[in-house]
Structures are given as C-alpha cells and as structure tokens.
Design a protein around this motif. Structure first.
Motif, PDB file in Angstrom:
ATOM      1  N   LEU A   1      -4.844  -3.566  -9.226  1.00  0.00           N
ATOM      2  CA  LEU A   1      -6.120  -4.233  -9.517  1.00  0.00           C
ATOM      3  C   LEU A   1      -6.098  -5.680  -9.031  1.00  0.00           C
ATOM      4  O   LEU A   1      -7.053  -6.162  -8.420  1.00  0.00           O
ATOM      5  CB  LEU A   1      -6.406  -4.206 -11.019  1.00  0.00           C
ATOM      6  CG  LEU A   1      -6.863  -2.869 -11.608  1.00  0.00           C
ATOM      7  CD1 LEU A   1      -6.993  -2.971 -13.118  1.00  0.00           C
ATOM      8  CD2 LEU A   1      -8.206  -2.441 -11.004  1.00  0.00           C
ATOM      9  N   GLN A   2      -4.999  -6.364  -9.294  1.00  0.00           N
ATOM     10  CA  GLN A   2      -4.930  -7.784  -8.954  1.00  0.00           C
ATOM     11  C   GLN A   2      -4.981  -8.007  -7.445  1.00  0.00           C
ATOM     12  O   GLN A   2      -5.574  -8.971  -6.974  1.00  0.00           O
ATOM     13  CB  GLN A   2      -3.648  -8.406  -9.539  1.00  0.00           C
ATOM     14  CG  GLN A   2      -3.812  -9.872  -9.940  1.00  0.00           C
ATOM     15  CD  GLN A   2      -4.965 -10.112 -10.914  1.00  0.00           C
ATOM     16  OE1 GLN A   2      -4.959  -9.623 -12.040  1.00  0.00           O
ATOM     17  NE2 GLN A   2      -5.986 -10.845 -10.486  1.00  0.00           N
ATOM     18  N   VAL A   3      -4.385  -7.085  -6.685  1.00  0.00           N
ATOM     19  CA  VAL A   3      -4.400  -7.216  -5.222  1.00  0.00           C
ATOM     20  C   VAL A   3      -5.793  -6.933  -4.664  1.00  0.00           C
ATOM     21  O   VAL A   3      -6.272  -7.639  -3.782  1.00  0.00           O
ATOM     22  CB  VAL A   3      -3.364  -6.250  -4.581  1.00  0.00           C
ATOM     23  CG1 VAL A   3      -3.550  -6.172  -3.069  1.00  0.00           C
ATOM     24  CG2 VAL A   3      -1.957  -6.708  -4.916  1.00  0.00           C
TER      25      VAL A   3
ATOM     26  N   ALA B   1      -6.960   0.261  -1.698  1.00  0.00           N
ATOM     27  CA  ALA B   1      -6.301  -0.666  -0.771  1.00  0.00           C
ATOM     28  C   ALA B   1      -7.056  -0.662   0.555  1.00  0.00           C
ATOM     29  O   ALA B   1      -7.538   0.385   1.002  1.00  0.00           O
ATOM     30  CB  ALA B   1      -4.857  -0.230  -0.550  1.00  0.00           C
ATOM     31  N   ALA B   2      -7.170  -1.852   1.180  1.00  0.00           N
ATOM     32  CA  ALA B   2      -7.953  -1.978   2.421  1.00  0.00           C
ATOM     33  C   ALA B   2      -7.502  -0.964   3.467  1.00  0.00           C
ATOM     34  O   ALA B   2      -8.329  -0.386   4.177  1.00  0.00           O
ATOM     35  CB  ALA B   2      -7.826  -3.389   2.962  1.00  0.00           C
ATOM     36  N   SER B   3      -6.202  -0.712   3.541  1.00  0.00           N
ATOM     37  CA  SER B   3      -5.667   0.211   4.548  1.00  0.00           C
ATOM     38  C   SER B   3      -6.066   1.663   4.281  1.00  0.00           C
ATOM     39  O   SER B   3      -5.884   2.522   5.139  1.00  0.00           O
ATOM     40  CB  SER B   3      -4.145   0.120   4.557  1.00  0.00           C
ATOM     41  OG  SER B   3      -3.654   0.419   3.259  1.00  0.00           O
ATOM     42  N   HIS B   4      -6.605   1.937   3.111  1.00  0.00           N
ATOM     43  CA  HIS B   4      -6.932   3.324   2.745  1.00  0.00           C
ATOM     44  C   HIS B   4      -8.419   3.537   2.459  1.00  0.00           C
ATOM     45  O   HIS B   4      -8.790   4.491   1.790  1.00  0.00           O
ATOM     46  CB  HIS B   4      -6.077   3.759   1.549  1.00  0.00           C
ATOM     47  CG  HIS B   4      -4.659   4.039   1.948  1.00  0.00           C
ATOM     48  ND1 HIS B   4      -3.792   3.033   2.282  1.00  0.00           N
ATOM     49  CD2 HIS B   4      -3.987   5.200   2.113  1.00  0.00           C
ATOM     50  CE1 HIS B   4      -2.623   3.567   2.616  1.00  0.00           C
ATOM     51  NE2 HIS B   4      -2.722   4.881   2.525  1.00  0.00           N
ATOM     52  N   ARG B   5      -9.248   2.633   2.990  1.00  0.00           N
ATOM     53  CA  ARG B   5     -10.696   2.778   2.752  1.00  0.00           C
ATOM     54  C   ARG B   5     -11.332   3.700   3.792  1.00  0.00           C
ATOM     55  O   ARG B   5     -12.294   3.353   4.469  1.00  0.00           O
ATOM     56  CB  ARG B   5     -11.361   1.400   2.745  1.00  0.00           C
ATOM     57  CG  ARG B   5     -10.975   0.642   1.486  1.00  0.00           C
ATOM     58  CD  ARG B   5     -11.527  -0.744   1.398  1.00  0.00           C
ATOM     59  NE  ARG B   5     -10.816  -1.468   0.317  1.00  0.00           N
ATOM     60  CZ  ARG B   5     -10.727  -2.770   0.237  1.00  0.00           C
ATOM     61  NH1 ARG B   5     -11.295  -3.535   1.126  1.00  0.00           N
ATOM     62  NH2 ARG B   5     -10.054  -3.330  -0.756  1.00  0.00           N
ATOM     63  N   SER B   6     -10.732   4.878   3.904  1.00  0.00           N
ATOM     64  CA  SER B   6     -11.235   5.864   4.868  1.00  0.00           C
ATOM     65  C   SER B   6     -12.115   6.884   4.153  1.00  0.00           C
ATOM     66  O   SER B   6     -12.393   7.944   4.688  1.00  0.00           O
ATOM     67  CB  SER B   6     -10.061   6.565   5.527  1.00  0.00           C
ATOM     68  OG  SER B   6      -9.286   7.215   4.537  1.00  0.00           O
TER      69      SER B   6
END
Lengths: 348, 87
Positions: A24-26, A91-96
C-alpha cells in the motif's frame, strides 16, 4: 504466448500486516497506512476487513492488493451487510489489467458465498473503471463534487501576489455579503455535538427509511468508530433539534483551509439540511477558503446545496455495485434502486 | 517489410496516436509501457480493443499479463504466438 502467471490469495491480517502495508505504501503513498491499519482493518463495528494479494507465480512476489470493508446498508427498509472495496493497489509494472481483474473478481467472492448481500466500489477516475468495463459492468451512479467559495484570498494571491491585498479585501467583503443572504430556520436548534454518538443517533437512522433507496446505516457504534476514533482526521458535528429531539446532523472536517462536508443525514432534510449547511458556512466563512461536498445524483441533498449557492463542479467518483445474480439484492439493484450517497458512503 | 515489422508499426502508430506520454517520449519498440506509465489499465483496455479489431483475434482475461503488454516488442510476440496457434 504467455498466459496468467499471477494468482490471487486471501491475506492473513495478523501475520501479513507488514506485507500489506508495504504494498500500500509503495503504490498509494499519499496515505499513512500504518497509522490507520488497526482502526480501519480490525476495529470496524461491522466486522474486520478482508483482503487479497495478487502474487507472481514464480517468485511469490506481491504485485497487488485489494480490501473489502464490511458495511451495514439500508436497502429500502431492510438492513443488509455489504462490502465496500478499498485500498486497491497494483504495482506499476503489473497494470496490464489481468492482475487487477483477478483482484476485482476476488472481491465478489464474499458476495457469491452469501457472506455479504452485495459489494460496491467507488473508482475516482477512468483507470479504476477499466476492470468493470472488461467485466461488462456499468456504474450504478455518479458522485458529484459541489463547492462553495468562501474567500478569494488564495485565488487572487496566486495571480496578484502581494499587490492583491486591497482587491482581496474588497472581494472577500462582496463575497461575505453574497453569502450572508441566507434564511434562518428558527424552529430548529443548531448546536455542536462534541461527545460520543448516543442511541438517539441509532434511532434516527432506523426512523429514516426511503423505499427504493440504498444508503449506509448510521448506528451510534458506526458513527463513533468513523468520526470519533479515526486516528487521522478530526471531525466536527452539528445537530439540528426540534424541542430537544434530534432531527438531523452534519459532519465536516477542515483540512488546509478547505472544509469538507462528509455527511448530512436526518429527517425533514430539505429544511434541516439548509439550516445545518448554513451553520457550517457561518463557522467556516472566516477561516476557510471554501467548502466542498460529494453527493450522488439521486440524493435529496442536491437541492439544499444548490439553494445555498454551492456549484456543481465535477464527477468525483462512480459507484459500481455487484450482487449475486438471482438474489433479492441483485433484483433491488437492477430494479432502479437509487443510491443516496454522500461522502459517508464514498470513502472508507 | 516483414509481417513482424508491419505489426510492430501498426501497434506503435496506435500507441503514439492514443497516448500523449508515448508521443512526448517518442516511444520505441523495447520501451517499458507499463512501468513508464505510458499505459495504465484503461490504456491496456484500449490496446486490447485495437488488436482485437485490427488483427481479428480475441484476447482472454488470462492473457492480460504484464509479460504480453510490457513493450511493443512483447505485444508483437504475443500476437504472433496467437496467430500461429490459430494457423
């Protein structure tokens, strides 16, 4: 071709608290999650939250989280427990879309297994609607932000700098005169409520029933948890009474010179609402730059806010609800039920 | 021009046309689309719609993984593997 390398699993709040806080914090860094965890996830009078992690199959790395917070809601005259989706982070890398879709589906599980009558999510932006679009679900209603300008200090100083002192004073004077043209409701006694919420608030909640409407229940236990025990925010409460009887109340908080009306609830609302909103304006007009509130289109509060010269600004969120097909809740939702929502229903 | 190159150009053109951040950065075939913020989940939905229309294929929920949408190169490989499977 690669297919799903992600899986979703429930979170154990006691042993995996830190993992949950980390993701959450990230991904939602603007909230102090650790400070509100115990209150939000464990102390809710409607029950503890349920959460799910999205994990990478090969490494078990956590790439997303979603939680559902139980909530008692009125479905017309029936009290039902539902879940409000919140703290949804990928996570930004997993916004697929795939991982978010799996987590969104996980939030339907307690509804499908009968634990909750329905669940709802309030995406504040288009990206948050993407999972619902993929699932073929539409928003049940839109929440609008309404705002009232109280002072023009900030707006003018932004453009004029120090040389704006005289125009600011003149502008505030004109604005003050404009705002002072309000009607007082003499039959209602408006006072600040500083202590805990007592049983009269629960009685008021039970007394206000609207056929075909969906709204959050407002028991004394819920109000105490939400407005008196919140570790992050301080709320002010004003009550409207008639011969001592609680008729309605308004809850607001002030952050960075902006007052936000979080809740406004009660009987005889058009009249009581005008009196209570006017009282908030009176309290805030010297210390705040403006007042804002969030109301669904179907709420009868829209009228009082417009009467008091609030302006409709923008869509603040969309509400999307899920109920298991074939259930009473689904029939109610799909049968044109009106979502009578304020920020009390919008924010966890 | 090979089929791979044509597919790659078509996808790149679509991304450049649709996503302002891609135009601003002049996106290349190997650039990370998700981590750089060029594509978010709504953007992925638009890309899916585009490839379903343009390449006459269906993208399942299970295929919406980061590996397939990480970059234009990965999207091309994904599409190639789908069409070869169908063929």
């Amino acid at each position: 071709m690669l297919s799903m390398s992600i899986f979703v699993r429930p979170v154990d709040h006691s042993s995996e608290r830190q993992k949950l806080l980390n993701i959450l914090q990230v991904n939602l860094p603007f909230l102090p999650h650790a400070q509100r965890f115990k209150w939000l996830y464990c102390a809710n009078p409607d029950g503890p939250a349920r959460s799910w992690f999205a994990c990478q199959e090969t490494s078990d790395q956590i790439v997303g989280v979603v939680s559902v917070f139980p909530r008692s809601m009125w479905f017309g005259a029936q009290l039902k427990v539902c879940g409000q989706v919140g703290d949804f982070a990928t996570a930004a890398s997993h916004r697929s879309l795939g991982p978010s879709l799996m987590m969104q589906r996980a939030t339907f599980e307690p509804v499908n297994d009968g634990t909750w009558s329905f669940c709802y999510d309030c995406p504040p932006h288009d990206a948050g609607m993407s999972t619902f679009r993929r699932l073929g679900m539409k928003a049940n209603c839109e929440m609008w932000r309404y705002a009232l300008l109280l002072r023009i200090d900030r707006k003018l100083q932004r453009h004029l700098g120090r040389s704006g002192a005289v125009p600011t004073a003149v502008g505030n004077l004109i604005l003050g005169l404009y705002l002072s043209q309000r009607k007082k409701v003499n039959s209602l006694e408006i006072t600040e409520h500083t202590g805990p919420f007592g049983e009269e608030f629960s009685r008021l909640d039970s007394a206000v029933k609207e056929a075909g409407a969906i709204r959050a229940a407002r028991s004394a236990a819920h109000l105490n948890w939400r407005y008196r025990e919140d570790p992050l925010q301080h709320f002010k409460v004003l009550t409207a009474r008639q011969k001592g009887e609680l008729i309605a109340y308004i809850v607001f908080c002030v952050v960075d010179e902006t007052a936000t009306i979080v809740d406004l609830f009660g009987k005889e609302l058009p009249v009581a609402a005008v009196a209570l909103i006017s009282a908030v304006v009176e309290q805030c007009k010297l210390s705040c730059q403006g007042i804002q509130t969030f109301v669904s289109e179907a709420s009868e509060l829209v009228g009082p806010f417009l009467t008091l010269r609030f302006r409709r600004r923008s869509v603040a969120a969309r509400v999307v609800a899920y109920a298991k097909p074939g259930t009473d809740a689904a029939a109610f939702l799909n049968g044109g039920a009106r979502m009578v929502f304020t920020q009390a229903e919008l924010r966890v | 021009m090979s089929e791979v190159q044509t597919t790659s150009h078509q996808i790149r053109d679509f991304i450049l046309k649709k996503f302002p951040l891609a135009r601003k950065r002049g996106v290349k075939e190997s650039d990370l689309l998700l981590e750089s913020g060029i594509l978010d989940s709504m953007g992925v939905l638009e890309v899916v719609h585009f490839i379903e229309q343009e390449f006459k294929t269906q993208v399942s929920d299970e295929e919406l993984v980061p590996e397939n949408f990480q970059s234009i190169d990965r999207l091309v490989s994904f599409l190639q593997s789908k069409t070869s499977r169908i063929g």
